[in-house]
Enzyme design. Sequence first.
Site, PDB file in Angstrom:
ATOM      1  N   SER A  66     -25.269  70.889 -14.685  1.00  0.00           N
ATOM      2  CA  SER A  66     -25.620  69.781 -15.581  1.00  0.00           C
ATOM      3  C   SER A  66     -25.510  70.217 -17.045  1.00  0.00           C
ATOM      4  O   SER A  66     -25.580  71.414 -17.359  1.00  0.00           O
ATOM      5  CB  SER A  66     -27.051  69.307 -15.313  1.00  0.00           C
ATOM      6  OG  SER A  66     -27.215  68.968 -13.959  1.00  0.00           O
TER       7      SER A  66
HETATM    8  N1  SAM Z   1     -29.097  71.915 -10.787  1.00  0.00           N
HETATM    9  C1  SAM Z   1     -27.728  72.354 -10.744  1.00  0.00           C
HETATM   10  C2  SAM Z   1     -27.432  73.460 -11.724  1.00  0.00           C
HETATM   11  O1  SAM Z   1     -28.307  73.863 -12.481  1.00  0.00           O
HETATM   12  O2  SAM Z   1     -26.296  73.962 -11.685  1.00  0.00           O
HETATM   13  C3  SAM Z   1     -26.741  71.224 -10.896  1.00  0.00           C
HETATM   14  C4  SAM Z   1     -26.772  70.334  -9.735  1.00  0.00           C
HETATM   15  S1  SAM Z   1     -25.317  69.424  -9.387  1.00  0.00           S
HETATM   16  C5  SAM Z   1     -25.339  68.220 -10.641  1.00  0.00           C
HETATM   17  C6  SAM Z   1     -25.915  68.603  -7.914  1.00  0.00           C
HETATM   18  C7  SAM Z   1     -26.005  69.495  -6.711  1.00  0.00           C
HETATM   19  O3  SAM Z   1     -26.668  68.773  -5.676  1.00  0.00           O
HETATM   20  C8  SAM Z   1     -24.651  69.910  -6.136  1.00  0.00           C
HETATM   21  O4  SAM Z   1     -24.571  71.308  -6.066  1.00  0.00           O
HETATM   22  C9  SAM Z   1     -24.634  69.277  -4.751  1.00  0.00           C
HETATM   23  O5  SAM Z   1     -23.938  70.038  -3.777  1.00  0.00           O
HETATM   24  C10 SAM Z   1     -26.115  69.196  -4.451  1.00  0.00           C
HETATM   25  N2  SAM Z   1     -26.496  68.224  -3.410  1.00  0.00           N
HETATM   26  C11 SAM Z   1     -26.008  66.998  -3.162  1.00  0.00           C
HETATM   27  N3  SAM Z   1     -26.654  66.426  -2.108  1.00  0.00           N
HETATM   28  C12 SAM Z   1     -27.596  67.336  -1.703  1.00  0.00           C
HETATM   29  C13 SAM Z   1     -28.589  67.349  -0.680  1.00  0.00           C
HETATM   30  N4  SAM Z   1     -28.781  66.329   0.158  1.00  0.00           N
HETATM   31  N5  SAM Z   1     -29.371  68.440  -0.576  1.00  0.00           N
HETATM   32  C14 SAM Z   1     -29.221  69.507  -1.403  1.00  0.00           C
HETATM   33  N6  SAM Z   1     -28.287  69.552  -2.376  1.00  0.00           N
HETATM   34  C15 SAM Z   1     -27.493  68.469  -2.539  1.00  0.00           C
END
Ligand code: SAM
Length: 232
Positions: A66
């Site tokens: 993000s």
């Molecule tokens: N917080 C992260 C960082 O600091 O890099 C950025 C997060 S990114 C915008 C969103 C993340 O949510 C992705 O890595 C994606 O694979 C994960 N994601 C999506 N659905 C998910 C789920 N049901 N459970 C866990 N992770 C999930």
Amino acid sequence: MRYDYESMADKRRRLVEKLVREGYIHSEKVLSAMLRVPREEFLPEDLRHLAYEDTPLPIGMGQTISAPHMVALMCEVADLDVGMKVLEVGTGSGYHAAVIAEIVAPSNRSREEWGHVYSIERVPELAKKAMENLRRSGYADRVTVIIGDGSKGYPDAAPYDRIIVTAAAPDIPKPLIEQLKKGGKMVIPIGTRYLQYLYVVEKDKDGRIKKKPVTSCLFVPLIGEYGWKEWE
Ligand code: SAM
């Protein structure tokens, strides 16, 4: 590859000052966490020179880290404090988890006062890389990374003081409401591919839920049992 740590520290300071001026950072604790965590350590080698641009960046597997202003804003509205137990859904690179850890378990406080971050990621390759990033930057003892569907939460360590969801859900996943402490807060983007709002969800002492919009935003989808099957 060599990089210049001094200039990274300067760039970090400049970015954090900009986020203060723009109103994203207003507390001392978010300020010092954003100054301490090295975002470059959470990026692929070839993108490290962009670490202090205020923008999301690709981290592989179609996912993103993000933008710094969104990490700061989510930490501010979550109202985090030393000693709290936090669940982050969507570990990605591990950067946001490290910033949360730096607030609930600050490097300059004794371990007895430390809280803990549980961070859950559905893509195993990203979770493993995030664990490596967290170990290299000194946060492995304050963040536990779990591989799984975070739309179901992580009941093993529940209930949580705070839950921070970093992927957009169609609605608040029921298990996350159940795993939030009474008096706890959740920060979560809700919406479709094209229109999302960031909400602060509060659970009062009687277990009643109140939902307040913070800002419009754009996240990748929360894919899972209580999330999206795919974007509509
Ligand atoms: N917080 C992260 C960082 O600091 O890099 C950025 C997060 S990114 C915008 C969103 C993340 O949510 C992705 O890595 C994606 O694979 C994960 N994601 C999506 N659905 C998910 C789920 N049901 N459970 C866990 N992770 C999930």
